[in-house]
Write a protein that holds these residues in place. Structure first.
Motif, PDB file in Angstrom:
ATOM      1  N   ILE A 158     -26.694 -43.321   1.203  1.00 41.11           N
ATOM      2  CA  ILE A 158     -25.287 -43.445   0.819  1.00 41.11           C
ATOM      3  C   ILE A 158     -25.197 -44.094  -0.569  1.00 41.11           C
ATOM      4  CG2 ILE A 158     -23.043 -44.408   1.484  1.00 41.11           C
ATOM      5  CD1 ILE A 158     -24.276 -42.388   3.542  1.00 41.11           C
ATOM      6  N   PRO A 159     -24.394 -43.530  -1.479  1.00 38.09           N
ATOM      7  CA  PRO A 159     -24.248 -44.129  -2.812  1.00 38.09           C
ATOM      8  C   PRO A 159     -23.751 -45.577  -2.724  1.00 38.09           C
ATOM      9  CG  PRO A 159     -23.209 -41.952  -2.739  1.00 38.09           C
ATOM     10  CD  PRO A 159     -23.586 -42.310  -1.325  1.00 38.09           C
ATOM     11  N   ASP A 160     -24.278 -46.417  -3.610  1.00 37.89           N
ATOM     12  CA  ASP A 160     -23.945 -47.845  -3.606  1.00 37.89           C
ATOM     13  C   ASP A 160     -22.450 -48.130  -3.682  1.00 37.89           C
ATOM     14  OD1 ASP A 160     -26.366 -49.059  -3.220  1.00 37.89           O
ATOM     15  OD2 ASP A 160     -26.711 -49.543  -5.336  1.00 37.89           O
ATOM     16  N   ASP A 161     -21.706 -47.302  -4.392  1.00 37.34           N
ATOM     17  CA  ASP A 161     -20.285 -47.589  -4.574  1.00 37.34           C
ATOM     18  C   ASP A 161     -19.461 -47.417  -3.287  1.00 37.34           C
ATOM     19  OD1 ASP A 161     -20.319 -44.800  -4.413  1.00 37.34           O
ATOM     20  OD2 ASP A 161     -19.072 -44.494  -6.195  1.00 37.34           O
ATOM     21  N   ARG A 162     -20.075 -46.901  -2.229  1.00 39.20           N
ATOM     22  CA  ARG A 162     -19.376 -46.757  -0.947  1.00 39.20           C
ATOM     23  C   ARG A 162     -19.415 -48.060  -0.134  1.00 39.20           C
ATOM     24  NH1 ARG A 162     -18.753 -41.868   1.604  1.00 39.20           N
ATOM     25  NH2 ARG A 162     -17.173 -43.107   2.627  1.00 39.20           N
ATOM     26  N   PHE A 163     -20.275 -49.005  -0.530  1.00 37.13           N
ATOM     27  CA  PHE A 163     -20.402 -50.276   0.176  1.00 37.13           C
ATOM     28  C   PHE A 163     -19.525 -51.310  -0.516  1.00 37.13           C
ATOM     29  CE2 PHE A 163     -24.313 -47.935   0.828  1.00 37.13           C
ATOM     30  CZ  PHE A 163     -24.525 -48.050   2.189  1.00 37.13           C
ATOM     31  N   LYS A 164     -18.573 -51.854   0.242  1.00 34.21           N
ATOM     32  CA  LYS A 164     -17.605 -52.794  -0.335  1.00 34.21           C
ATOM     33  C   LYS A 164     -17.714 -54.157   0.346  1.00 34.21           C
ATOM     34  CE  LYS A 164     -15.340 -49.409  -2.531  1.00 34.21           C
ATOM     35  NZ  LYS A 164     -15.995 -48.911  -3.677  1.00 34.21           N
ATOM     36  N   ALA A 165     -17.600 -55.212  -0.442  1.00 31.86           N
ATOM     37  CA  ALA A 165     -17.544 -56.562   0.124  1.00 31.86           C
ATOM     38  C   ALA A 165     -16.353 -56.624   1.073  1.00 31.86           C
ATOM     39  CB  ALA A 165     -17.409 -57.592  -0.991  1.00 31.86           C
ATOM     40  N   GLY A 166     -16.523 -57.305   2.182  1.00 31.79           N
ATOM     41  CA  GLY A 166     -15.453 -57.422   3.160  1.00 31.79           C
ATOM     42  C   GLY A 166     -15.286 -56.176   4.014  1.00 31.79           C
ATOM     43  N   MET A 167     -16.298 -55.335   4.039  1.00 35.21           N
ATOM     44  CA  MET A 167     -16.239 -54.092   4.819  1.00 35.21           C
ATOM     45  C   MET A 167     -16.166 -54.392   6.308  1.00 35.21           C
ATOM     46  SD  MET A 167     -19.069 -51.094   4.670  1.00 35.21           S
ATOM     47  CE  MET A 167     -18.595 -49.447   5.023  1.00 35.21           C
ATOM     48  N   ARG A 168     -15.296 -53.667   6.984  1.00 36.67           N
ATOM     49  CA  ARG A 168     -15.154 -53.834   8.428  1.00 36.67           C
ATOM     50  C   ARG A 168     -16.302 -53.132   9.151  1.00 36.67           C
ATOM     51  NH1 ARG A 168     -11.200 -56.109  10.530  1.00 36.67           N
ATOM     52  NH2 ARG A 168     -11.467 -55.029  12.507  1.00 36.67           N
ATOM     53  N   VAL A 169     -16.797 -53.735  10.213  1.00 36.52           N
ATOM     54  CA  VAL A 169     -17.865 -53.137  11.012  1.00 36.52           C
ATOM     55  C   VAL A 169     -17.401 -51.794  11.562  1.00 36.52           C
ATOM     56  CG1 VAL A 169     -19.290 -53.410  13.079  1.00 36.52           C
ATOM     57  CG2 VAL A 169     -18.911 -55.358  11.569  1.00 36.52           C
ATOM     58  N   ASP A 170     -16.146 -51.711  11.981  1.00 37.28           N
ATOM     59  CA  ASP A 170     -15.656 -50.453  12.556  1.00 37.28           C
ATOM     60  C   ASP A 170     -15.442 -49.363  11.500  1.00 37.28           C
ATOM     61  OD1 ASP A 170     -13.275 -51.334  11.393  1.00 37.28           O
ATOM     62  OD2 ASP A 170     -12.242 -51.630  13.293  1.00 37.28           O
ATOM     63  N   ALA A 171     -15.664 -49.679  10.223  1.00 37.00           N
ATOM     64  CA  ALA A 171     -15.558 -48.678   9.155  1.00 37.00           C
ATOM     65  C   ALA A 171     -16.920 -48.106   8.767  1.00 37.00           C
ATOM     66  CB  ALA A 171     -14.883 -49.280   7.935  1.00 37.00           C
ATOM     67  N   ILE A 172     -17.987 -48.616   9.349  1.00 38.11           N
ATOM     68  CA  ILE A 172     -19.330 -48.152   8.997  1.00 38.11           C
ATOM     69  C   ILE A 172     -19.473 -46.653   9.225  1.00 38.11           C
ATOM     70  CG2 ILE A 172     -21.780 -48.294   9.623  1.00 38.11           C
ATOM     71  CD1 ILE A 172     -21.339 -51.317  10.086  1.00 38.11           C
ATOM     72  N   ALA A 173     -18.898 -46.141  10.296  1.00 36.48           N
ATOM     73  CA  ALA A 173     -19.030 -44.713  10.612  1.00 36.48           C
ATOM     74  C   ALA A 173     -18.461 -43.823   9.509  1.00 36.48           C
ATOM     75  CB  ALA A 173     -18.354 -44.397  11.946  1.00 36.48           C
ATOM     76  N   ARG A 174     -17.562 -44.350   8.694  1.00 35.27           N
ATOM     77  CA  ARG A 174     -16.997 -43.565   7.591  1.00 35.27           C
ATOM     78  C   ARG A 174     -18.069 -43.193   6.565  1.00 35.27           C
ATOM     79  NH1 ARG A 174     -11.872 -43.258   8.261  1.00 35.27           N
ATOM     80  NH2 ARG A 174     -11.288 -42.466   6.234  1.00 35.27           N
ATOM     81  N   LEU A 175     -19.195 -43.911   6.589  1.00 36.55           N
ATOM     82  CA  LEU A 175     -20.280 -43.667   5.640  1.00 36.55           C
ATOM     83  C   LEU A 175     -21.221 -42.554   6.107  1.00 36.55           C
ATOM     84  CD1 LEU A 175     -21.277 -47.384   4.917  1.00 36.55           C
ATOM     85  CD2 LEU A 175     -19.827 -45.910   3.507  1.00 36.55           C
ATOM     86  N   TYR A 176     -21.223 -42.250   7.385  1.00 31.90           N
ATOM     87  CA  TYR A 176     -22.227 -41.334   7.948  1.00 31.90           C
ATOM     88  C   TYR A 176     -22.149 -39.939   7.355  1.00 31.90           C
ATOM     89  CZ  TYR A 176     -22.638 -44.839  11.727  1.00 31.90           C
ATOM     90  OH  TYR A 176     -22.816 -45.975  12.464  1.00 31.90           O
ATOM     91  N   THR A 177     -23.349 -39.393   7.113  1.00 34.96           N
ATOM     92  CA  THR A 177     -23.514 -38.042   6.591  1.00 34.96           C
ATOM     93  C   THR A 177     -24.499 -37.301   7.502  1.00 34.96           C
ATOM     94  OG1 THR A 177     -25.440 -38.603   5.239  1.00 34.96           O
ATOM     95  CG2 THR A 177     -23.269 -38.907   4.209  1.00 34.96           C
ATOM     96  N   PRO A 178     -24.654 -36.009   7.325  1.00 36.20           N
ATOM     97  CA  PRO A 178     -25.694 -35.318   8.087  1.00 36.20           C
ATOM     98  C   PRO A 178     -27.085 -35.952   7.874  1.00 36.20           C
ATOM     99  CG  PRO A 178     -24.169 -33.722   7.234  1.00 36.20           C
ATOM    100  CD  PRO A 178     -23.778 -35.053   6.618  1.00 36.20           C
ATOM    101  N   GLU A 179     -27.354 -36.434   6.670  1.00 35.02           N
ATOM    102  CA  GLU A 179     -28.651 -37.081   6.428  1.00 35.02           C
ATOM    103  C   GLU A 179     -28.820 -38.328   7.295  1.00 35.02           C
ATOM    104  OE1 GLU A 179     -31.566 -38.742   2.879  1.00 35.02           O
ATOM    105  OE2 GLU A 179     -29.732 -37.688   2.326  1.00 35.02           O
ATOM    106  N   THR A 180     -27.729 -39.064   7.522  1.00 32.81           N
ATOM    107  CA  THR A 180     -27.778 -40.226   8.405  1.00 32.81           C
ATOM    108  C   THR A 180     -28.277 -39.800   9.784  1.00 32.81           C
ATOM    109  OG1 THR A 180     -25.878 -41.180   7.226  1.00 32.81           O
ATOM    110  CG2 THR A 180     -26.420 -42.114   9.395  1.00 32.81           C
ATOM    111  N   PHE A 181     -27.779 -38.655  10.264  1.00 27.97           N
ATOM    112  CA  PHE A 181     -28.174 -38.175  11.585  1.00 27.97           C
ATOM    113  C   PHE A 181     -29.571 -37.565  11.575  1.00 27.97           C
ATOM    114  CE2 PHE A 181     -23.775 -39.034  12.229  1.00 27.97           C
ATOM    115  CZ  PHE A 181     -23.756 -39.535  13.510  1.00 27.97           C
TER     116      PHE A 181
END
Length: 141
Positions: A104-127
């Motif tokens: 995942i590109p670095d700019d997708r990771f934000k300080a104060g990110m919610r745990v329940d928002a992690i799934a928004r990062l998932y891509t086919p490569e993640t799977f």
């Protein structure tokens, strides 16, 4: 978190099956499933789709993926308090997530990110990586 590196060759070996599985689960064309597309933001996946996707991947690859495996693996030996506080990732938790989801590109990771928002990062490569880790775990017994 010391994890064996997953090579691009390993990822590309499982990608065609993951790609077809994602397309089937989301009811879209295989050509729409690029390796780096966000499943939620790019393909309109919902949380229920992830459960279906995991089930389909388990069948396709004959592996077992426990629910919550990504978060569990990201956290590793970190205490819950070190990983998150009040539903927000700590700096250490965010660093661990960035390392685990290296695709995942670095700019997708934000300080104060919610745990329940992690799934928004998932891509086919993640799977793809999830499947490879499950295959390795199964082979290790």
């Amino acid at each position: 978190m010391t994890e064996a590196v997953i090579s691009k060759e390993e990822i590309m070996a499982v990608f065609p099956t993951v790609q077809k599985t994602v397309a089937d689960a989301l009811g879209c064309d295989v050509e729409d499933i690029e390796i780096d597309v966000s499943l939620i933001e790019g393909l309109d996946a919902e949380s229920i789709d992830f459960l279906d996707l995991i089930f389909r991947l388990e069948r396709a690859f004959k592996v077992k993926v426990p629910r919550g495996k990504i978060i569990e693996d990201v956290r590793g030996d970190m205490s819950v308090e070190d990983f998150e506080q009040n539903g927000l990732l700590t700096e250490k938790g965010l660093a661990r997530l960035r390392e685990y989801l290296s695709e995942i590109p670095d700019d997708r990771f934000k300080a104060g990110m919610r745990v329940d928002a992690i799934a928004r990062l998932y891509t086919p490569e993640t799977f793809c990586k999830l499947v490879i880790r499950a295959q390795r775990a199964q082979a290790a017994g």
